[in-house]
Motif scaffolding. Structure first.
Motif, PDB file in Angstrom:
ATOM      1  N   ALA A  60       0.832  -1.204   0.000  1.00 34.26           N
ATOM      2  CA  ALA A  60       0.000   0.000   0.000  1.00 34.26           C
ATOM      3  C   ALA A  60       0.871   1.261   0.000  1.00 34.26           C
ATOM      4  CB  ALA A  60      -0.931  -0.012   1.209  1.00 34.26           C
ATOM      5  N   LYS A  61       1.959   1.246   0.779  1.00 36.00           N
ATOM      6  CA  LYS A  61       2.833   2.425   0.816  1.00 36.00           C
ATOM      7  C   LYS A  61       3.539   2.638  -0.522  1.00 36.00           C
ATOM      8  CE  LYS A  61       5.210   3.892   4.311  1.00 36.00           C
ATOM      9  NZ  LYS A  61       5.944   4.152   5.569  1.00 36.00           N
ATOM     10  N   GLU A  62       3.911   1.528  -1.168  1.00 37.44           N
ATOM     11  CA  GLU A  62       4.631   1.637  -2.425  1.00 37.44           C
ATOM     12  C   GLU A  62       3.737   2.038  -3.591  1.00 37.44           C
ATOM     13  OE1 GLU A  62       6.836  -1.858  -3.742  1.00 37.44           O
ATOM     14  OE2 GLU A  62       7.794  -1.861  -1.749  1.00 37.44           O
ATOM     15  N   ARG A  63       2.530   1.470  -3.639  1.00 37.58           N
ATOM     16  CA  ARG A  63       1.773   1.539  -4.892  1.00 37.58           C
ATOM     17  C   ARG A  63       0.410   2.207  -4.784  1.00 37.58           C
ATOM     18  NH1 ARG A  63       0.901  -3.873  -6.566  1.00 37.58           N
ATOM     19  NH2 ARG A  63       1.894  -4.825  -4.761  1.00 37.58           N
ATOM     20  N   SER A  64      -0.029   2.587  -3.582  1.00 35.28           N
ATOM     21  CA  SER A  64      -1.327   3.224  -3.441  1.00 35.28           C
ATOM     22  C   SER A  64      -1.149   4.648  -2.926  1.00 35.28           C
ATOM     23  CB  SER A  64      -2.185   2.398  -2.466  1.00 35.28           C
ATOM     24  OG  SER A  64      -3.251   3.180  -2.003  1.00 35.28           O
ATOM     25  N   PRO A  65      -1.318   5.650  -3.824  1.00 31.44           N
ATOM     26  CA  PRO A  65      -1.070   7.045  -3.414  1.00 31.44           C
ATOM     27  C   PRO A  65      -1.908   7.470  -2.203  1.00 31.44           C
ATOM     28  CG  PRO A  65      -1.362   6.877  -5.803  1.00 31.44           C
ATOM     29  CD  PRO A  65      -1.668   5.525  -5.239  1.00 31.44           C
ATOM     30  N   TRP A  66      -3.144   7.012  -2.120  1.00 28.16           N
ATOM     31  CA  TRP A  66      -4.008   7.425  -1.000  1.00 28.16           C
ATOM     32  C   TRP A  66      -3.487   6.881   0.323  1.00 28.16           C
ATOM     33  CZ3 TRP A  66      -7.668   5.083   2.422  1.00 28.16           C
ATOM     34  CH2 TRP A  66      -8.528   6.000   3.051  1.00 28.16           C
ATOM     35  N   HIS A  67      -3.063   5.614   0.316  1.00 26.60           N
ATOM     36  CA  HIS A  67      -2.566   5.014   1.550  1.00 26.60           C
ATOM     37  C   HIS A  67      -1.199   5.576   1.950  1.00 26.60           C
ATOM     38  CE1 HIS A  67      -5.548   2.078   2.667  1.00 26.60           C
ATOM     39  NE2 HIS A  67      -5.574   1.529   1.462  1.00 26.60           N
ATOM     40  N   ARG A  68      -0.412   5.986   0.959  1.00 25.19           N
ATOM     41  CA  ARG A  68       0.971   6.382   1.244  1.00 25.19           C
ATOM     42  C   ARG A  68       1.017   7.436   2.351  1.00 25.19           C
ATOM     43  NH1 ARG A  68       2.990   7.655  -4.014  1.00 25.19           N
ATOM     44  NH2 ARG A  68       2.878   5.399  -4.323  1.00 25.19           N
ATOM     45  N   ALA A  69       0.155   8.444   2.253  1.00 23.03           N
ATOM     46  CA  ALA A  69       0.160   9.514   3.247  1.00 23.03           C
ATOM     47  C   ALA A  69      -0.316   9.008   4.611  1.00 23.03           C
ATOM     48  CB  ALA A  69      -0.738  10.654   2.762  1.00 23.03           C
ATOM     49  N   ARG A  70      -1.342   8.170   4.578  1.00 24.32           N
ATOM     50  CA  ARG A  70      -1.912   7.702   5.839  1.00 24.32           C
ATOM     51  C   ARG A  70      -0.980   6.747   6.581  1.00 24.32           C
ATOM     52  NH1 ARG A  70      -7.473   7.475   6.054  1.00 24.32           N
ATOM     53  NH2 ARG A  70      -7.394   5.299   6.672  1.00 24.32           N
ATOM     54  N   LEU A  71      -0.107   6.079   5.843  1.00 25.91           N
ATOM     55  CA  LEU A  71       0.757   5.069   6.447  1.00 25.91           C
ATOM     56  C   LEU A  71       2.198   5.549   6.576  1.00 25.91           C
ATOM     57  CD1 LEU A  71      -0.583   1.993   4.409  1.00 25.91           C
ATOM     58  CD2 LEU A  71      -1.284   2.721   6.701  1.00 25.91           C
ATOM     59  N   ALA A  72       2.411   6.865   6.329  1.00 28.13           N
ATOM     60  CA  ALA A  72       3.775   7.415   6.284  1.00 28.13           C
ATOM     61  C   ALA A  72       4.562   7.111   7.553  1.00 28.13           C
ATOM     62  CB  ALA A  72       3.718   8.921   6.042  1.00 28.13           C
ATOM     63  N   HIS A  73       3.884   7.054   8.696  1.00 28.80           N
ATOM     64  CA  HIS A  73       4.583   6.901   9.981  1.00 28.80           C
ATOM     65  C   HIS A  73       4.964   5.449  10.274  1.00 28.80           C
ATOM     66  CE1 HIS A  73       0.389   5.944  10.677  1.00 28.80           C
ATOM     67  NE2 HIS A  73       0.685   5.411  11.848  1.00 28.80           N
ATOM     68  N   LEU A  74       4.577   4.508   9.393  1.00 25.33           N
ATOM     69  CA  LEU A  74       4.803   3.090   9.699  1.00 25.33           C
ATOM     70  C   LEU A  74       5.975   2.515   8.911  1.00 25.33           C
ATOM     71  CD1 LEU A  74       1.130   1.768   9.698  1.00 25.33           C
ATOM     72  CD2 LEU A  74       2.562   2.243  11.701  1.00 25.33           C
ATOM     73  N   ASP A  75       6.771   1.699   9.572  1.00 28.31           N
ATOM     74  CA  ASP A  75       7.846   0.963   8.915  1.00 28.31           C
ATOM     75  C   ASP A  75       7.314  -0.433   8.593  1.00 28.31           C
ATOM     76  OD1 ASP A  75       9.975  -0.566   8.185  1.00 28.31           O
ATOM     77  OD2 ASP A  75      11.212  -0.102   9.947  1.00 28.31           O
ATOM     78  N   PRO A  76       7.136  -0.727   7.291  1.00 27.11           N
ATOM     79  CA  PRO A  76       6.500  -2.000   6.916  1.00 27.11           C
ATOM     80  C   PRO A  76       7.268  -3.220   7.429  1.00 27.11           C
ATOM     81  CG  PRO A  76       6.834  -0.600   4.989  1.00 27.11           C
ATOM     82  CD  PRO A  76       7.508   0.075   6.137  1.00 27.11           C
ATOM     83  N   GLU A  77       8.551  -3.061   7.711  1.00 30.52           N
ATOM     84  CA  GLU A  77       9.316  -4.227   8.166  1.00 30.52           C
ATOM     85  C   GLU A  77       9.148  -4.487   9.647  1.00 30.52           C
ATOM     86  OE1 GLU A  77      13.329  -4.072   6.748  1.00 30.52           O
ATOM     87  OE2 GLU A  77      12.649  -3.804   4.682  1.00 30.52           O
ATOM     88  N   ARG A  78       8.585  -3.509  10.361  1.00 28.69           N
ATOM     89  CA  ARG A  78       8.504  -3.668  11.817  1.00 28.69           C
ATOM     90  C   ARG A  78       7.073  -3.604  12.345  1.00 28.69           C
ATOM     91  NH1 ARG A  78      13.414  -0.066  13.828  1.00 28.69           N
ATOM     92  NH2 ARG A  78      15.082  -1.241  12.839  1.00 28.69           N
ATOM     93  N   VAL A  79       6.145  -3.234  11.493  1.00 28.00           N
ATOM     94  CA  VAL A  79       4.789  -2.975  11.978  1.00 28.00           C
ATOM     95  C   VAL A  79       4.179  -4.246  12.588  1.00 28.00           C
ATOM     96  CG1 VAL A  79       3.606  -3.463   9.785  1.00 28.00           C
ATOM     97  CG2 VAL A  79       2.619  -1.813  11.353  1.00 28.00           C
ATOM     98  N   THR A  80       3.415  -4.078  13.666  1.00 27.09           N
ATOM     99  CA  THR A  80       2.697  -5.203  14.275  1.00 27.09           C
ATOM    100  C   THR A  80       1.242  -4.778  14.493  1.00 27.09           C
ATOM    101  OG1 THR A  80       2.970  -4.576  16.591  1.00 27.09           O
ATOM    102  CG2 THR A  80       4.780  -5.827  15.570  1.00 27.09           C
TER     103      THR A  80
END
Ligand SMILES: [Zn+2]
Length: 468
Positions: A60-80
């Motif tokens: 979502a962060k890589e390929r969905s422009p709408w989600h990118r902003a909403r998920l900016a604070h999350l590190d996909p490798e560490r999120v739980t």
């Protein structure tokens, strides 16, 4: 020219059949793994959710422009899962308003998936890869859902595996029983499309729920299905047909889905056929749950979806208490990521282990309002699906209400663009006439909005009082 078109048609059908066969093969190859998942430990379930949560956040962060902003604070490798409360929930309105920017494949757009829906005659792939389904949904707001290849496959695995397990547990059912699925008659309906993709050739017979009841009874008497699946309200009609001696079948397993199953409905269906009633909760969004036939309620398929029952303010609601709504994060479909997506279903988690041994948590059968059927003079019964399936295909219809009248219905629509009310009226009048109503009269009006019930849900169907 005609023969060139015919050749194109034949080639498109061959393409569809090749794709469908590959999908069905992959389903068979993965089925045992997904049956085993029903008995996974809590640790296995949690680890699988975390792995998939990281994957979908990353996509979502890589390929969905709408989600990118909403998920900016999350590190996909560490999120739980503990990070979920930091993500604002999203609604169906958000999905429909930001449709293109939520999709992860830039070749897709609202326009292209709507055009695909308009063209649908049967199940079909878009770009040889995607499936598209439209749904009115329990809230009465139209939604359009796009599934990628894997998402469509995993959806059907979670949707079907508890039923398959119950089926394998009864030696009298056998591996390939005659199974009648009384489903939505339109390919834009998810249940119908899924049955076409995965069901052909394994004893499944589709009977359109929009046929007149007498015709359905004739078809079922001929088929003698060992398993029967459909809407709870349709099963109630068929149970009364069986009690009256017109429907003569002896199913070993009944499956119900897509509408609330009230306790009295479950009891009446069980009393008629004396066999387990497996309830399935399946949303077009990809969140699913199903009965196992042993314990009450339904198991959440929480290896492939995160479920957060919450109150009106979005705070977690513990087991044993009815939640006002449900945030779901389906982990199976990267085409259209839905992350903490709000569903207005009121679920209650069951706080005890299931006798079947599965660690998948359970919810009670959802008792929300049952869709109401219209019964006309002369005994003609019209299922809400007749309206839902026609109105759900109109791209600019946002919401609707249908009031039964003496000879038809008065329909009010809220729209976000031009709608051809006369064409809708004609289509619904034809449908009512087909169902046996004489000289049906339908009106269709566009309105600015509706009064909602105190829960925020929209009551969509208003039957005339019985005998009134
Ligand atoms: Zn169980």
């Amino acid at each position: 020219m005609a023969s060139a078109l015919h050749a194109m048609y034949i080639s498109a059908m061959a393409d569809y059949e090749a794709l469908r066969a590959r999908h069905a093969e992959q389903y068979q190859a993965l089925l045992n793994d997904h049956l085993a998942r029903i008995n996974w430990s809590e640790e296995q379930l949690r680890a699988e959710r975390e792995r998939r949560l990281r994957a979908i956040i990353s996509a979502a962060k890589e390929r969905s422009p709408w989600h990118r902003a909403r998920l900016a604070h999350l590190d996909p490798e560490r999120v739980t899962e503990a990070d979920l409360p930091s993500i604002p929930p999203m609604t169906k309105e958000d999905l429909m308003r930001n449709f293109d920017a939520i999709l992860t494949d830039r070749r897709l757009s609202r326009a292209s998936v709507e055009a695909h829906l308009d063209r649908l005659e049967g199940d079909a792939y878009l770009l040889d890869e995607y499936h598209v389904a439209a749904s009115g949904g329990s809230s009465g707001t139209r939604g359009v859902f796009v599934y990628g290849w894997e998402g469509w496959l995993l959806f059907f695995l979670t949707f079907s595996r508890l039923r398959v397990r119950a089926q394998l547990a009864d030696p009298q059912i056998g591996l390939k029983p005659v199974r009648a699925v009384i489903a939505g008659g339109k390919a834009s309906h998810m249940s119908y499309a899924l049955a076409q993709t995965f069901g052909s050739g394994s004893g499944v017979v589709n009977v359109p729920a929009t046929l007149p009841v007498d015709d359905i009874v004739v078809r079922l008497n001929e088929l003698q299905p060992v398993m029967l699946t459909g809407y709870p309200s349709m099963m109630m009609i068929l149970a009364s047909e069986a009690d009256a001696g017109r429907l003569r079948i002896a199913p070993r397993l009944i499956g119900v889905a897509s509408e609330p199953l009230l306790p009295e409905m479950r009891a009446a269906i069980e009393a008629t056929w004396a066999c387990p009633v497996l309830n399935t909760y399946a949303t077009s969004e990809g969140a699913t749950a199903g009965s196992c036939g042993q314990g009450r309620g339904m198991h959440l398929n929480e290896d492939l979806c995160i479920f957060e029952p919450v109150d009106n303010e979005g705070r977690p609601v513990p087991a044993g208490q009815r939640a006002a709504k449900l945030y779901v994060t389906p982990l199976l479909n990267h085409a259209q990521p839905l992350i903490r997506y709000e569903l207005t279903d009121e679920v209650t988690l069951i706080d005890e282990p299931c006798p079947c041994g599965s660690k998948l948590r359970r919810i009670d059968d959802i008792e929300g309002r049952a869709d109401d059927m219209f019964v006309y003079d002369g005994g003609v019964i019209v299922h809400p699906l007749s309206f839902r399936s026609l109105l759900g295909r109109e791209r600019h219809v946002m919401e609707y209400q249908v009031r039964q009248t003496a000879r038809g219905a008065a329909i009010a629509l809220r729209a976000d663009g031009k709608v051809h009310t006369a064409a809708i009226r004609d289509a619904i009048e034809r449908e009512l006439a087909h169902l046996g109503l004489r000289d049906p009269a339908v009106t269709v009006d566009v309105v600015n909005g509706f009064d909602r019930q105190s829960t925020g849900k929209l009551k969509r169907f208003f039957p005339l009082a019985w005998g009134g």
